[in-house]
Motif scaffolding. Sequence first.
Motif, short mmCIF file in Angstrom:
data_model
loop_
_atom_site.label_atom_id
_atom_site.label_comp_id
_atom_site.label_asym_id
_atom_site.label_seq_id
_atom_site.Cartn_x
_atom_site.Cartn_y
_atom_site.Cartn_z
N ASP A 21 0.77 -1.28 0.02
CA ASP A 21 0.02 -0.13 -0.07
C ASP A 21 0.72 1.12 0.12
O ASP A 21 1.96 1.29 0.41
N TYR A 22 0.45 2.28 -0.68
CA TYR A 22 0.98 3.71 -0.69
C TYR A 22 0.38 4.42 0.68
O TYR A 22 -0.85 4.57 0.50
N VAL A 23 1.48 4.53 1.63
CA VAL A 23 0.84 5.15 2.96
C VAL A 23 0.98 6.94 2.49
O VAL A 23 1.90 7.39 2.63
N SER A 44 3.40 19.91 -2.99
CA SER A 44 2.21 19.24 -3.75
C SER A 44 2.74 17.59 -3.78
O SER A 44 3.75 17.07 -3.60
N GLY A 45 1.69 16.88 -3.78
CA GLY A 45 1.65 15.41 -3.50
C GLY A 45 1.93 14.78 -1.89
O GLY A 45 1.96 13.75 -1.68
N CYS A 46 1.97 15.88 -1.05
CA CYS A 46 2.07 15.46 0.28
C CYS A 46 0.77 14.89 1.06
O CYS A 46 0.87 14.59 2.07
N GLY A 47 -0.39 15.13 0.30
CA GLY A 47 -1.44 14.37 0.96
C GLY A 47 -2.50 15.64 1.62
O GLY A 47 -3.38 15.08 2.32
N LYS A 48 -2.48 16.71 1.02
CA LYS A 48 -3.53 17.76 1.60
C LYS A 48 -4.84 17.58 1.09
O LYS A 48 -5.75 17.66 1.91
N SER A 49 -4.85 17.23 -0.35
CA SER A 49 -6.27 16.79 -0.66
C SER A 49 -6.96 15.68 -0.03
O SER A 49 -8.02 15.64 0.31
N THR A 50 -6.18 14.47 0.01
CA THR A 50 -6.27 13.22 0.78
C THR A 50 -6.84 13.69 1.98
O THR A 50 -8.01 13.11 2.53
N LEU A 51 -6.52 14.61 2.62
CA LEU A 51 -6.61 15.00 4.23
C LEU A 51 -8.14 15.47 4.17
O LEU A 51 -9.19 15.13 4.83
N1 LIG Z 1 -6.67 7.47 -5.66
C1 LIG Z 1 -5.27 7.33 -5.33
N2 LIG Z 1 -4.72 6.18 -5.60
C2 LIG Z 1 -3.31 6.11 -5.26
N3 LIG Z 1 -2.45 6.94 -4.95
C3 LIG Z 1 -3.25 8.47 -4.57
C4 LIG Z 1 -4.64 8.49 -4.82
N4 LIG Z 1 -4.91 9.78 -4.53
C5 LIG Z 1 -3.81 10.47 -4.10
N5 LIG Z 1 -2.58 9.49 -4.21
C6 LIG Z 1 -1.35 9.65 -3.93
O1 LIG Z 1 -1.59 10.15 -2.54
C7 LIG Z 1 -0.39 11.34 -2.34
C8 LIG Z 1 -1.21 12.65 -1.90
O2 LIG Z 1 -2.09 13.19 -2.85
P1 LIG Z 1 -2.85 14.35 -2.67
O3 LIG Z 1 -3.62 14.29 -1.49
O4 LIG Z 1 -3.53 14.80 -3.82
O5 LIG Z 1 -1.73 15.49 -2.41
P2 LIG Z 1 -1.75 17.07 -2.64
O6 LIG Z 1 -3.20 17.45 -2.38
O7 LIG Z 1 -1.13 17.52 -1.20
O8 LIG Z 1 -1.08 17.51 -3.54
C9 LIG Z 1 0.09 11.43 -3.72
O9 LIG Z 1 1.44 10.85 -3.67
C10 LIG Z 1 -0.72 10.82 -4.67
O10 LIG Z 1 -0.04 10.32 -5.70
#
Ligand SMILES: Nc1ncnc2c1ncn2[C@@H]1O[C@H](COP(=O)(O)OP(=O)(O)O)[C@@H](O)[C@H]1O
Lengths: 263, 271
Positions: A21-23, A44-51
């Motif tokens: 898994d990608y954490v 960018s890519g640190c997980g802000k949107s994810t959060l």
């Molecule tokens: N659906 C997904 N499947 C796999 N990896 C994801 C998915 N969504 C985001 N990621 C990964 O999680 C990380 C954080 O993404 P994201 O939250 O979009 O970053 P940010 O908004 O900070 O730029 C990135 O490395 C991205 O590649």
Amino acid sequence: MSKFLSLEGIEKRFPIPGKEDYVAVTDVNLEIKENEIISIIGHSGCGKSTLLNMISGLDAQTSGAIILENRHIQGPGPERAVVFQNHSLLPWLSVYQNIEMAVKKVMPQLGAHELRQRVEQYVSMVNLDHAKDKLPGEISGGMKQRVGIARALSITPKVLLMDEPFGALDSLTRANLQEHLMRIQQKVQNTVVIITHDIDEAVLLSDRVIMMTNGPQATIGEILEVNLPRPRNRVELQQNPEYIRCREAILSFLYEKFAKDDE
Amino acid sequence: MNRELVKKIFLPLVVLVFVLQVWSGIASIVNEFPTPSDTYVAAFGGVTSEGDELTGVLSDPFYENNQDDKGIFWQVLESLKRVFAGFVLAIIVGVPLGLFVGMSKNAQYALNPFIQIFKPVSPLAWLPLLLFIFQDINMTAIATIFITSIWPIIINTALGVKSVSEDYMNVAKVLRFTPMEKVIQIILPVSVPFIFTGMRLSLGIAWLVIVAAEMLTGGIGIGFWIWDAYNNLNYYHIIIGIIVVGLIGYLLDLMMGKIADYFDYTKRGRA
Ligand SMILES: Nc1ncnc2c1ncn2[C@@H]1O[C@H](COP(=O)(O)OP(=O)(O)O)[C@@H](O)[C@H]1O
Ligand SMILES: [Mg+2]
């Protein structure tokens, strides 16, 4: 007083076929007070949107809990309104209708008159009275984003979530929208979580700035309190020692402690 | 007048002159092949090159001598009725099916092979089977149109549903739309232009099919009228029939296009 919004031990893993898994984020603990404006900043890519997606409920955390007024968050809901980066207005509905659609759904008890009043109030709030019958395709990017904000606020959410709301706009439009947001915020007073990668924006808008470390396994690195009185004036702030201190703290976090060299 | 408009009118006229030349050429080679001028007389009335005085089929389209002998207007009307019956049926069944296929991966997996297999089957292949089932000319023609014109509607509707962006669905999720509200407020508006593209293709097919179907089923209708002309060695009517079929097909397409544009939010100026 009980907590308003809290994130407790949040982790998000994305399964990758055939691999581990990608954490994306791990061990995120955060308490957000009512009527607080916080911004989340990080490379960018640190997980802000994810959060943010986990707070909005559009995506589920792998482990941990998100609690809003003593309730576990499960799935999206109108008490956590989202302003999307690409505005997400429905292109076949006018400015007015886009807001009306949201109000109608969330406040079905409103009569025709109250409904119209409410929609018009929010159209006015973002100064779009002159454009209320236009389709999204007929107005500028900044105006669309204002409609997005009006739509989100029109349903009186407990929390307003914004994912790089001004990221796609030029710097002048961006400044203009920040002013709109601050002015509106003074009036409606609700809790705002705003994602940004703009340092000035973070300091200007927030009570606290949450700085995230780089992924994978990103987490909260530092939390910065911005002790600036409101209303804030962007021009005056440039000379303000507290403003300068905050800027430097974020700069140093992003470019010294957690610099990212592959950008 | 602007140049563009002059060209739009003038250039087709040049082609028309050329076509008439070729047609005359063929008429002079092939025995008994109608000449352009005699065909004109057959259509609009006058005196033929052989000195016969005729009333043209197009100058008296509304006559009704008996059940089997009616003016071309009635023939076309009968064909259009069948086309619309089959077409409307195809819409009623095709749009919901398309929505279903577009919204559910499982439905797509289940139905796609059948759609792909039946889509290319010629109306002429369906006809004997349907005639055998219905034993009725009208029903057979309508059923043939239905089964050959439903595919573009299903496919395009499903395509429309697939084109709904994730962002719109996120808006719907945050507002907690019910599945029905999602369909009516988001999926249908996005899909409408696609559905109309499908309907336009479908109507085109329906009009193609009706002529062929009527030739085989007989009775009344423009297709049978053309076939009847062939059997009576009335070659003028064959050519007139072809032109009438073409013109009506063109009008149907223009009409559908206008309706489609009306419902397409991307082409609507302001609502
Ligand atoms: N659906 C997904 N499947 C796999 N990896 C994801 C998915 N969504 C985001 N990621 C990964 O999680 C990380 C954080 O993404 P994201 O939250 O979009 O970053 P940010 O908004 O900070 O730029 C990135 O490395 C991205 O590649
Ligand atoms: Mg992001």
